[in-house]
Write an enzyme that holds these catalytic residues in place. Structure first.
Site, PDB file in Angstrom:
ATOM      1  N   GLU A 175      10.390 -54.900 -42.196  1.00 59.47           N
ATOM      2  CA  GLU A 175      10.349 -56.276 -42.678  1.00 59.47           C
ATOM      3  C   GLU A 175       9.022 -56.971 -42.413  1.00 59.47           C
ATOM      4  O   GLU A 175       8.527 -57.725 -43.261  1.00 59.47           O
ATOM      5  CB  GLU A 175      11.496 -57.078 -42.051  1.00 59.47           C
ATOM      6  CG  GLU A 175      12.898 -56.621 -42.482  1.00 59.47           C
ATOM      7  CD  GLU A 175      13.411 -55.377 -41.777  1.00 59.47           C
ATOM      8  OE1 GLU A 175      12.731 -54.885 -40.842  1.00 59.47           O
ATOM      9  OE2 GLU A 175      14.503 -54.886 -42.138  1.00 59.47           O
ATOM     10  N   HIS A 194      24.373 -60.749 -36.776  1.00 56.33           N
ATOM     11  CA  HIS A 194      24.493 -60.640 -38.235  1.00 56.33           C
ATOM     12  C   HIS A 194      25.053 -61.903 -38.886  1.00 56.33           C
ATOM     13  O   HIS A 194      25.537 -61.860 -40.005  1.00 56.33           O
ATOM     14  CB  HIS A 194      25.391 -59.452 -38.624  1.00 56.33           C
ATOM     15  CG  HIS A 194      24.681 -58.136 -38.628  1.00 56.33           C
ATOM     16  ND1 HIS A 194      24.216 -57.536 -37.497  1.00 56.33           N
ATOM     17  CD2 HIS A 194      24.339 -57.307 -39.646  1.00 56.33           C
ATOM     18  CE1 HIS A 194      23.634 -56.379 -37.803  1.00 56.33           C
ATOM     19  NE2 HIS A 194      23.688 -56.219 -39.103  1.00 56.33           N
TER      20      HIS A 194
HETATM   21  C1  LIG Z   1      15.839 -55.146 -39.133  1.00 68.37           C
HETATM   22  C2  LIG Z   1      17.018 -54.765 -39.943  1.00 68.37           C
HETATM   23  N1  LIG Z   1      16.852 -54.580 -41.265  1.00 68.37           N
HETATM   24  C3  LIG Z   1      17.900 -54.221 -42.023  1.00 68.37           C
HETATM   25  C4  LIG Z   1      19.125 -54.028 -41.466  1.00 68.37           C
HETATM   26  C5  LIG Z   1      20.315 -53.618 -42.332  1.00 68.37           C
HETATM   27  N2  LIG Z   1      20.673 -52.255 -42.016  1.00 68.37           N
HETATM   28  C6  LIG Z   1      21.656 -51.968 -41.153  1.00 68.37           C
HETATM   29  S1  LIG Z   1      21.820 -50.339 -40.886  1.00 68.37           S
HETATM   30  C7  LIG Z   1      20.606 -49.985 -42.005  1.00 68.37           C
HETATM   31  C8  LIG Z   1      20.242 -48.571 -42.300  1.00 68.37           C
HETATM   32  C9  LIG Z   1      19.579 -47.954 -41.189  1.00 68.37           C
HETATM   33  O1  LIG Z   1      19.381 -46.603 -41.471  1.00 68.37           O
HETATM   34  P1  LIG Z   1      19.029 -45.635 -40.283  1.00 68.37           P
HETATM   35  O2  LIG Z   1      18.153 -46.335 -39.308  1.00 68.37           O
HETATM   36  O3  LIG Z   1      18.509 -44.375 -40.860  1.00 68.37           O
HETATM   37  O4  LIG Z   1      20.420 -45.409 -39.547  1.00 68.37           O
HETATM   38  P2  LIG Z   1      21.813 -44.889 -40.146  1.00 68.37           P
HETATM   39  O5  LIG Z   1      22.539 -46.091 -40.628  1.00 68.37           O
HETATM   40  O6  LIG Z   1      21.516 -43.928 -41.245  1.00 68.37           O
HETATM   41  O7  LIG Z   1      22.496 -44.269 -39.000  1.00 68.37           O
HETATM   42  C10 LIG Z   1      20.069 -51.139 -42.528  1.00 68.37           C
HETATM   43  C11 LIG Z   1      18.982 -51.183 -43.507  1.00 68.37           C
HETATM   44  C12 LIG Z   1      19.256 -54.258 -40.091  1.00 68.37           C
HETATM   45  N3  LIG Z   1      20.425 -54.122 -39.456  1.00 68.37           N
HETATM   46  N4  LIG Z   1      18.182 -54.601 -39.353  1.00 68.37           N
END
Ligand SMILES: Cc1ncc(C[n+]2csc(CCOP(=O)(O)OP(=O)(O)O)c2C)c(N)n1
Lengths: 329, 360
Positions: free
Chosen positions: B63, B132
């Site tokens: 971000e 959240h």
């Molecule tokens: C800073 C931030 N940006 C966006 C999100 C929304 N978000 C929650 S989980 C996620 C995906 C994260 O993917 P990854 O780190 O690969 O973990 P996974 O969910 O695949 O275990 C996103 C974009 C968030 N929680 N925090």
């Protein structure tokens, strides 16, 4: 490779993975909001079904005083490290007896007694926290280590790189463990990062790295042993990248291959490599582990699960009057 | 009479974005999920197909970096729109927003501008918990150089979104997730709603209520019940937090003598503090009673439904505050409570009122 572990150890790893699988399947079963008798776990859930080998392989090598830092997808490592099951389910039920007394929900699990320092739902947020835990260990002269578990997408955040740099600079006893499940919600890794091995990022910080099959629990464990040993003996941090796959939707209990961001074929390919099934096969083919042995194991696990859900159901909700307590120490 | 065009806020935002992307090829979208199957709660549905991956850019989870990238592109004359699925995720980008988006015009004496739109969604309900569901508008509204808007209806959302995209300044648009479900008549095609001032949503002579975003609807529920006992409420929806123009509020208080501000966020150093101060500064003697504020309880958002049940101000609390200010007798208070209960049914507090549908 598996010859490294006696049958008893292999069985223990199998038991730990199977237990996590059955717990998460129980959650998936009781969660769906379309059943009015459910609707009791009123918080988002991020299941690790299909990804059990990394948390189990790493946590089997950790001591109780080692600390782990987790993300939104925290159930599996929390359980693998010995986090209390009752407190986890009760937290998801929003109950007083939950690990956060209902304040956090499923994305904020912690268990001090088990060395689960924290779980944080903002992507990348936990990485420097685990590095900070390692700094504290170094400062007090302990030989404990910390591990941050996070997904492939977290390695896109600036804070990942800042944390890697500092940990390498100070040779901190920490491990960066990437569970690369190839997706961030619905967006594939190839749409978010250039095509190069994730573990190469460690080179930029002069840090040792490992890349391996995240569904092979024994392989994960052997690699983790080396990295943990290095961290304990002053050799500094390691970046570990494990390839794996999340079977169900990003958040929630369902399968979602039909909505089009990934193919059924890809899912089936990974399902073939189920970490639980792979270990089951090995135990049965080479270690005399019989169906009846497994049945006994399942019975024990299921009664523990049953107990945890009954405990959560029967626990009181927190007193609304206490909602404002402890904003400050 | 032409047929009404009924749509919800999410659809209205989508339509505004589409309208601008069609009219101006400098406009592009970036964010996590802008091109995915959920399409940011439907607000970007179909746009990736229509405009392609160069104008609807799926971003890495980074971000702070991509906000800076957007600012750089905006300084070069492009028209980026950033989307965060939760306000909470934008926190990683505050340095870029506060130091660069907000200050570039000032430092260059207007030579460089940052025509950037940042959409952020405020979560609520289903136990999303402390990280959240934050409603942090007052933090953004504190910073000179940023514009901060919180449209609450489809008509306002579409018109303000178009105005935001065309504005030469950085505009942050905070969308309450429950507001996405609000339906209403929405003009077709291109139109703008100016990014200044308040929107009057109910006319009454006894009390002035200032509410923003989703709180507008809680206030309206309270006002409908209060009307049954003869209390008429003037409701002003504070759709634009910065630049702040309270003229209509001051005028209203001059008439009613009573002021209640309902914040979507925490009260301390919040919107209510600012609005009340402005009113007092401009017309102290109009007030017949001490002005009041409502807002979130002064602690992080707990996940558990039980802990969260008194966390958000509800129509009941708003009606109570008004009743206190006007010193209403108990029988009238009871009548108001009964009315609100009847309108609301037996829905749990962690899901929206009956006018709204899931998911969250
Ligand atoms: C800073 C931030 N940006 C966006 C999100 C929304 N978000 C929650 S989980 C996620 C995906 C994260 O993917 P990854 O780190 O690969 O973990 P996974 O969910 O695949 O275990 C996103 C974009 C968030 N929680 N925090």
């Amino acid at each position: 490779m598996h010859a490294t572990f006696p049958a008893s150890e292999l069985k223990a790893m199998f038991q730990s993975m199977l237990r996590i699988r059955l717990i998460e399947e129980a959650i998936a079963d009781k969660y769906p909001a379309d059943k009015p008798e459910n609707q009791k776990m009123r918080c988002p859930v991020h299941l690790s079904i299909g990804q059990e080998a990394v948390p189990v392989g790493i946590c089997e090598e950790l001591r109780n005083d080692d600390q782990i830092g987790l993300t939104h997808r925290c159930h599996a490592p929390y359980l693998a490290k010995g986090g209390d099951l009752r407190a986890m389910i009760a937290e998801m039920y929003g109950k007083e007896t939950g690990c956060c007394g209902g304040r956090g929900g499923s994305m904020h699990l912690y268990d001090d007694a088990a060395g689960v320092l924290t779980s944080l739902p903002i992507v990348g947020s936990v990485i420097p926290i685990a590095v900070g835990a390692a700094l504290a260990m170094q400062q007090v002269g302990s030989d404990a280590v910390s591990v941050s578990f996070f997904g492939d997408a977290a390695s896109e955040e600036g804070v990942f790189h800042e944390s890697m740099n500092f940990a390498a600079l100070k040779k901190l006893p920490t491990i960066f463990a990437i569970e690369n499940n190839h997706y961030s919600v619905y967006t594939s890794l190839s749409d978010r990062q250039p095509d190069r091995p994730l573990e190469k990022m460690a080179e930029a910080y002069g840090m040792p790295a490992f890349h391996g099959d995240g569904n092979d629990v024994a392989g994960v464990r052997i690699a983790a042993r080396e990295a943990i040993e290095r961290a304990r003996t002053g050799g500094g941090p390691t970046l570990m990248v494990f390839d794996t796959y999340r079977w169900r939707e990003h958040c929630g209990p369902n399968y979602d291959n039909h909505i089009g961001y990934r193919s059924e074929g890809e899912f089936q390919h990974w399902k073939e490599k189920c970490p639980v099934e792979t270990m089951r096969r090995l135990l049965k083919q080479e270690h005399g582990f019989g169906d009846d042995d497994e049945a006994v194991m399942v019975t024990v696990i299921n009664s523990e699960i049953e107990d945890a859900f009954v405990y959560a159901e029967n626990s009181p909700l927190p007193d609304a009057e206490t909602a404002g307590d402890l904003v400050y120490a | 009479m032409p047929d009404k065009r009924i749509m919800n806020v999410a659809e209205a935002i989508r339509e505004a974005t589409d309208t601008c992307m069609e009219r101006d090829d400098r406009v592009f979208l970036m964010g996590e999920g802008v091109a995915d199957p959920a399409a940011i709660f439907g607000t970007t549905r179909g746009l990736a197909d229509k405009y392609g991956a160069n104008r609807v850019i799926e971003m890495p989870v980074a971000e702070n970096g991509f906000t800076g990238v957007a600012i750089g592109a905006a300084m070069m004359g492009r028209r980026p729109i950033i989307i965060h699925q939760r306000v909470d995720f934008s926190l990683l980008s505050l340095e870029q927003l506060f130091d660069n988006a907000a200050k570039t015009c000032y430092v260059t004496r207007g030579q460089h501008t940052v025509p950037l739109v940042v959409r952020m969604i405020i979560g609520r309900g289903w136990g999303q918990g402390p990280a959240h569901s934050q409603s942090l508008e007052s933090i953004f509204a504190h910073v000179p150089g940023l514009k901060v808007v919180m449209p609450s209806s489809p008509r306002l959302s579409k018109g303000m979104m178009i105005a935001a995209i065309e504005d030469p300044n950085p505009v942050l648009m905070l969308e309450h997730r429950w507001v996405h479900y609000v339906e209403g008549d929405t003009p077709e095609g291109y139109y703008t709603v100016p990014l200044e001032g308040t929107t009057k949503v109910r006319d009454g002579g006894h009390v002035t209520i200032v509410a923003n975003s989703y709180m507008r609807y809680e206030a309206s529920e309270a006002a409908a019940a209060l009307a049954e006992v003869g209390v008429e409420v003037d409701i002003h929806d504070l759709t634009v937090l910065r630049p702040l123009n309270v003229d209509a509020i001051v005028e209203s208080v001059s008439k009613t003598g009573h002021l209640l501000v309902v914040d979507s966020g925490w009260m301390q150093h919040g919107i209510g503090s600012e609005v009340i101060t402005r009113v007092v500064e401009q017309n102290l003697t109009a007030l017949k009673a001490a002005p009041r504020r409502l807002g979130l309880s002064d602690h992080p958002t707990p996940s558990s439904r039980e802990l969260a049940k008194d966390y958000y101000p509800r129509a009941f609390d708003i009606a109570d505050s008004v009743a206190d200010m006007l010193d209403l007798p108990d029988d009238k208070r009871d009548q108001v409570t009964t009315m609100i209960n009847k309108a609301r049914g037996s829905l749990p507090a962690d899901i929206p009122n009956p006018a709204f549908r899931g998911p969250f």
